[in-house]
Structures are given as C-alpha cells and as structure tokens.
Design an enzyme around this catalytic site. Structure first.
Site, PDB file in Angstrom:
ATOM      1  N   HIS A 262       0.939  -0.855  -0.045  1.00 31.67           N
ATOM      2  CA  HIS A 262      -0.298   0.331  -0.141  1.00 31.67           C
ATOM      3  C   HIS A 262       1.112   1.004  -0.207  1.00 31.67           C
ATOM      4  CE1 HIS A 262      -3.730   2.244   0.621  1.00 31.67           C
ATOM      5  NE2 HIS A 262      -3.608   2.130   1.970  1.00 31.67           N
ATOM      6  N   HIS A 301      -2.169  -1.902  -9.690  1.00 31.49           N
ATOM      7  CA  HIS A 301      -3.443  -1.509  -9.236  1.00 31.49           C
ATOM      8  C   HIS A 301      -4.423  -2.485  -9.125  1.00 31.49           C
ATOM      9  CE1 HIS A 301      -5.893   1.887  -7.103  1.00 31.49           C
ATOM     10  NE2 HIS A 301      -4.617   2.093  -6.501  1.00 31.49           N
ATOM     11  N   ASP A 357       2.862   4.961  -6.750  1.00 27.51           N
ATOM     12  CA  ASP A 357       4.080   5.458  -6.239  1.00 27.51           C
ATOM     13  C   ASP A 357       5.195   5.503  -6.838  1.00 27.51           C
ATOM     14  OD1 ASP A 357       3.318   5.598  -3.235  1.00 27.51           O
ATOM     15  OD2 ASP A 357       2.780   3.284  -3.892  1.00 27.51           O
TER      16      ASP A 357
HETATM   17  N1  CMC Z   1       4.729  -7.013 -10.428  1.00 23.12           N
HETATM   18  C1  CMC Z   1       5.001  -8.027 -10.788  1.00 23.12           C
HETATM   19  N2  CMC Z   1       3.639  -8.770 -11.677  1.00 23.12           N
HETATM   20  C2  CMC Z   1       2.337  -8.061 -10.814  1.00 23.12           C
HETATM   21  C3  CMC Z   1       2.084  -7.102 -10.357  1.00 23.12           C
HETATM   22  C4  CMC Z   1       3.736  -6.584  -9.610  1.00 23.12           C
HETATM   23  N3  CMC Z   1       3.797  -4.658  -9.424  1.00 23.12           N
HETATM   24  N4  CMC Z   1       1.142  -6.179  -9.563  1.00 23.12           N
HETATM   25  C5  CMC Z   1       0.160  -7.917 -10.060  1.00 23.12           C
HETATM   26  N5  CMC Z   1       1.649  -8.554 -10.667  1.00 23.12           N
HETATM   27  C6  CMC Z   1       0.576  -9.429 -11.210  1.00 23.12           C
HETATM   28  C7  CMC Z   1       0.218 -10.756 -10.702  1.00 23.12           C
HETATM   29  O1  CMC Z   1       1.396 -11.601  -9.954  1.00 23.12           O
HETATM   30  C8  CMC Z   1      -0.772 -11.452 -11.101  1.00 23.12           C
HETATM   31  O2  CMC Z   1      -0.095 -12.421 -11.868  1.00 23.12           O
HETATM   32  P1  CMC Z   1      -1.256 -13.568 -12.495  1.00 23.12           P
HETATM   33  O3  CMC Z   1      -2.043 -13.045 -12.731  1.00 23.12           O
HETATM   34  O4  CMC Z   1      -0.167 -14.586 -13.458  1.00 23.12           O
HETATM   35  O5  CMC Z   1      -1.060 -14.294 -10.458  1.00 23.12           O
HETATM   36  C9  CMC Z   1      -1.280 -10.424 -11.943  1.00 23.12           C
HETATM   37  O6  CMC Z   1      -0.772  -9.702 -11.134  1.00 23.12           O
HETATM   38  C10 CMC Z   1      -2.750  -9.775 -10.550  1.00 23.12           C
HETATM   39  O7  CMC Z   1      -2.200  -9.290  -9.715  1.00 23.12           O
HETATM   40  P2  CMC Z   1      -2.819  -9.429  -8.207  1.00 23.12           P
HETATM   41  O8  CMC Z   1      -1.899  -9.301  -7.391  1.00 23.12           O
HETATM   42  O9  CMC Z   1      -4.315 -10.535  -8.443  1.00 23.12           O
HETATM   43  O10 CMC Z   1      -3.329  -7.384  -8.111  1.00 23.12           O
HETATM   44  P3  CMC Z   1      -3.620  -6.894  -7.167  1.00 23.12           P
HETATM   45  O11 CMC Z   1      -4.956  -6.503  -7.309  1.00 23.12           O
HETATM   46  O12 CMC Z   1      -4.050  -8.389  -6.021  1.00 23.12           O
HETATM   47  O13 CMC Z   1      -2.882  -5.642  -6.232  1.00 23.12           O
HETATM   48  C11 CMC Z   1      -1.288  -4.597  -5.632  1.00 23.12           C
HETATM   49  C12 CMC Z   1      -2.785  -4.633  -6.913  1.00 23.12           C
HETATM   50  C13 CMC Z   1      -0.641  -2.697  -6.039  1.00 23.12           C
HETATM   51  C14 CMC Z   1      -1.237  -4.913  -4.784  1.00 23.12           C
HETATM   52  C15 CMC Z   1      -0.365  -5.063  -6.944  1.00 23.12           C
HETATM   53  O14 CMC Z   1      -0.373  -4.763  -8.096  1.00 23.12           O
HETATM   54  C16 CMC Z   1       1.005  -5.203  -6.822  1.00 23.12           C
HETATM   55  O15 CMC Z   1       1.467  -5.270  -5.774  1.00 23.12           O
HETATM   56  N6  CMC Z   1       1.952  -3.751  -6.991  1.00 23.12           N
HETATM   57  C17 CMC Z   1       3.119  -3.611  -6.428  1.00 23.12           C
HETATM   58  C18 CMC Z   1       3.298  -2.784  -4.998  1.00 23.12           C
HETATM   59  C19 CMC Z   1       2.688  -1.462  -5.187  1.00 23.12           C
HETATM   60  O16 CMC Z   1       3.054  -0.244  -6.233  1.00 23.12           O
HETATM   61  N7  CMC Z   1       1.941  -0.893  -4.068  1.00 23.12           N
HETATM   62  C20 CMC Z   1       0.962   0.491  -4.761  1.00 23.12           C
HETATM   63  C21 CMC Z   1      -0.351   1.046  -5.317  1.00 23.12           C
HETATM   64  S1  CMC Z   1      -0.867   2.174  -5.373  1.00 23.12           S
HETATM   65  C22 CMC Z   1      -0.804   2.779  -4.192  1.00 23.12           C
HETATM   66  C23 CMC Z   1      -1.908   2.011  -2.535  1.00 23.12           C
HETATM   67  O17 CMC Z   1      -2.207   1.683  -2.956  1.00 23.12           O
HETATM   68  O18 CMC Z   1      -1.052   2.966  -1.710  1.00 23.12           O
END
Ligand code: CMC
Length: 422
Positions: A262, A301, A357
């Site tokens: 987050h 995201h 971010d």
């Molecule tokens: N790098 C590589 N792969 C990713 C990433 C990433 N940053 N984000 C998602 N994926 C992949 C994930 O592995 C999954 O692949 P598969 O379908 O093959 O299993 C797919 O994309 C969907 O990801 P998810 O984890 O199910 O998506 P989510 O909506 O649960 O997660 C997230 C959203 C923001 C937690 C995630 O994209 C992430 O971990 N990003 C990196 C951390 C980050 O930058 N966070 C800041 C978010 S914006 C500010 C805030 O909210 O505070």
C-alpha cells in the site's frame, strides 16, 4: 433493458429480482433468498461496503475526481488546504471560508510539549518514522478529553482540525528525532507545505524553501489526499464503525498504509531502483519479475487497469523538481523500467501500469527526504481523506459496526484429547 438482477437459488427454485442502481445491487436480496447464504468475496473484489460521495474513480478509464472535480484540475489550480476543505465539506470554499479554514489549521499546528519530550524521546534512536507516526497520532488523542465525543459535529470538526493541522508537525518531529536534530516549532506565517518543509529542514535562521519545491510538495499532498475505498481508508471505516475516536482510527488507517503493498510501495520502489543499480541490469530484473521472483514495485493497481492519472502528473512534476534540485540518478533506471515493462506482454496482458508510487519516491528523494519518511509523506495528506470518510460513515444511516461473515472451513466438532494422549 431492465435495470434489475434476478438470482435463483437452484436448491430451492426460489428467485429474487432486485434493482441495479449505479451498477450496484443490494446484497439484502441474498438474505431474502436464504438468510444463511453468504457471498465469498475475499479482499472485497466485488463488494461495495458503503455508498460514498467523496471520490470517484474509474480504473479502466484512468479517471480520478474529488467531489466531482478532476484531479488534473485540482493539481494544477488548487492548493492542498483548499482540496482538504473540499474533501471534508463537499464543496470548494468561498474566499472567506478558505481564509478561516487556513487560519484555523495554521493556528492548531502546535503539539503538546509532552508529546516530544516524553513520548517521542522514548523511541529507540533508529525507530522507523512511520512506526513513530502511527503511535504518535494515537497518543495525541489522549491529550484531548473531547476526542471521543464523535457525535457532536462541533467536537468532531475540532478533532478533524487538530489532526489535519498537527500531522505535519508530528511527521517533521519523527524526522528531527531520527536525525538527532532539535525540533523546529511550526511557523504561522508559512503556508501548509512550506511550514512542513521548514519544520523538517530548518537549521539556523537563513532557511527558505524554493517556491517550485513548496508547490511540488503541496501538489503531492493534493494527489494523495484521497483514493476512495483503499486498504487504509477501509481500515479507517472499519475501526471508526466501532465509534472509536478519530485519533485512534487515524492511527489504524496509517498502520494499514504502512504496508509495502500500500503506502509503503514508494519506499520499496526506491530500494528496488537502488538494487537494480544500472540501466544494463533492467532487462534481467524484468525477467526475474516475470519468473515470479519479486514484483515490479510501483506498478499495478487493484482498481486502475490503465494509467494511474496521478502517476502522469507526478512524472511531469518530477522534471520540474529536478530543474531545481538536479536530476535524481535513479530517474533513468525508472524510465527504462517503465519503457521495458510497457512493451512487455507480461505487464501489458495484466494491465500493469505505473501507479502513484512509481515516481513520487524520486521526487521525495530530490526534496531531501530519506526513504523511511516516504510513507509518512503519504499519511499527512491521506489523513484528510480518512477523516472525510469517517465523517461520511458517522452520518450514514445505513452503516453499522463492520462485521463481515466468514466461510468456516475448519474441523467439525471433535472432543478434547488430554495432552498425554496426543
Ligand atoms: N509486478 C509484477 N507482477 C504483478 C505486479 C507487479 N507490480 N502487480 C500485479 N502483478 C501480477 C500478479 O502476479 C498477478 O499475476 P498472475 O495473474 O499471473 O497471478 C496479476 O498481476 C494480478 O495481480 P494481483 O496481485 O492479483 O492484483 P491485485 O489487484 O491484488 O494487486 C497491487 C494490486 C497494487 C497490490 C499489486 O499490483 C502490487 O503488488 N503492486 C506492487 C506494489 C505497489 O506498487 N503498490 C502500490 C499500489 S498504489 C498506492 C497504494 O495503493 O497505496
């Protein structure tokens, strides 16, 4: 086309038809079918837990609006305190309202001396500023007897004013403590962001803040002020649904923000860029992410499946800031990462774009903030959003104490076995 949904329980043949309003139908329909029926929705992917009129977000179109105003217009034309007023009150202020609000915030920036002398001084010398921030916000509530009086509008507004005014002071205090520097008192002659930078960095008398950097700070505050039902805001709503005071609720929301998925992601982005170290290492890093060995931090995201509109504005601001501070050497690695990822099937097919971010950390670094302060910088403006949601929740007749149901998957009843027989 009928704006309704019909759900049939095939076990009983019973059906209910309910209206769809604004893309939402009430789950009360399921209770009508069978009061024991539950929807399994881990992490609330399809659940609207509240009705809200604060922030509108369309992740597919990359749209973000506060109270109807596009984020791009607010970032360009408004100030953080004006946006704070907008979020908290629903409309932009008149000149008189803005002057009064600015005066009130400016005159509530001091914190009790015991907070610094007894409370903050008790931390270990290398305490993380975010851990200090969370606990200091909770502790601050103990100084105000009226903080629990949340059903009096006058009292709640007072607590909101106190929190909005004092979070920069707390934030700067955590930094000064970690550096062993004397605490700088708030200066009532300075605007909000400038006052914060002054409390952070002043050493001696000849300190001034470059207007471009003060504006960048204020703009980053605007961009981070609210983002509808994210993890921190959900924590705020869940905790305040128990009628917890605004200080403790804000501390809970800040604790959620602290997580690396987050608000901690901006810190993680800078660590990632430092680890990558050079442009030559970018392709190998991207490949390792694709093999599932880590995430590309600052990408992806839950809601934006298109460019995060905040990321665009922040990227432009980074160039303005670097004109004053000199270029952050990590920028080139970030640009190369972005370019590589946006051309790669893995990221394209998963709709992973830079989020807020990805570039904010580079600006924070150029402004002189250590990476440990990044999430605190997010928490300062987000305090406004959290409090706007708390106020909305307390005035929402549909809301009750948050209490999700579960899908029990554990053991059936079994008899206790004495330890000697296990
Ligand atoms: N790098 C590589 N792969 C990713 C990433 C990433 N940053 N984000 C998602 N994926 C992949 C994930 O592995 C999954 O692949 P598969 O379908 O093959 O299993 C797919 O994309 C969907 O990801 P998810 O984890 O199910 O998506 P989510 O909506 O649960 O997660 C997230 C959203 C923001 C937690 C995630 O994209 C992430 O971990 N990003 C990196 C951390 C980050 O930058 N966070 C800041 C978010 S914006 C500010 C805030 O909210 O505070």
């Amino acid at each position: 086309m009928a704006e309704t949904i019909t759900i049939t329980d095939d076990r009983t043949g019973k059906s209910v038809t309910v209206p769809i309003v604004g893309g939402v139908f009430s789950s009360a329909a399921l209770r009508d079918l069978d009061p024991a029926l539950r929807m399994y929705d881990p992490a609330f992917l399809s659940t609207a837990a509240c009705a809200s009129s604060i922030t509108y977000l369309d992740g597919d179109a990359g749209i973000l609006r506060y109270r109807g105003y596009p984020i791009e217009q607010l970032a360009e034309k408004s100030t953080f305190l004006e946006v704070a007023y907008l979020l908290l009150n629903g409309d932009l202020p008149t000149t008189e309202q803005l002057n009064q609000w600015t005066f009130d915030v400016t005159h509530h920036t001091m914190i009790h001396e015991n907070m610094r002398k007894r409370f903050v001084d008790g931390f270990h010398y290398d305490a993380h500023p975010m851990g200090m921030f969370i606990s200091a916000v909770a502790a601050l509530g103990t100084f105000y007897e009226d903080s629990k009086d949340i059903f009096s509008k006058e009292s709640l507004d007072k607590q909101i004013l106190r929190l909005v005014a004092k979070v920069p002071t707390i934030a700067a205090m955590t930094y000064r403590f970690s550096k062993g520097l004397p605490f700088v008192l708030p200066n009532n002659a300075l605007p909000y962001a400038e006052n914060f930078l002054n409390m952070m960095y002043r050493i001696g008398d000849d300190f001034s803040v470059d207007p471009v950097l003060a504006r960048a700070m204020d703009m980053l505050f605007i961009l981070h002020a609210d983002h509808e039902q994210n993890c921190g805001t959900t924590a705020m709503r869940v905790v305040s649904s128990a009628n917890t005071d605004p200080f403790s609720s804000t501390a809970a929301a800040a604790a959620a923000l602290y997580g690396p998925l987050h608000g901690g992601a901006n810190e993680a982005v800078v660590h990632m860029l430092q680890d990558i170290g050079s442009l030559d290492n970018v392709p190998a890093f991207i490949e390792s992410v694709k093999r599932g060995e880590g995430r590309l931090m600052g990408f992806g995201h839950r809601v934006y499946k298109n460019f995060d509109p905040r990321a665009r504005i922040i990227k432009d601001t980074a160039y303005e800031v670097f004109k004053v501070t000199g270029k952050n050497p990590l920028l080139d690695i970030a640009l190369k990462l972005e370019e590589t990822a946006l051309k790669d099937e893995y990221f394209v097919s998963r709709k992973l774009y830079p989020n807020v971010d990805f570039y904010s950390g580079l600006i924070y670094q150029a402004l002189g903030f250590p990476v440990e302060m990044f999430t605190v910088l997010f928490a300062i403006p987000r305090t406004v959003g959290w409090l706007a949601h708390m106020s909305e929740l307390l005035n929402d007749k549909d809301q009750k104490i948050s209490r999700p149901r579960q899908w029990y998957t554990g053991a059936d009843e079994r008899n206790y076995i004495p330890i000697t027989k296990r």
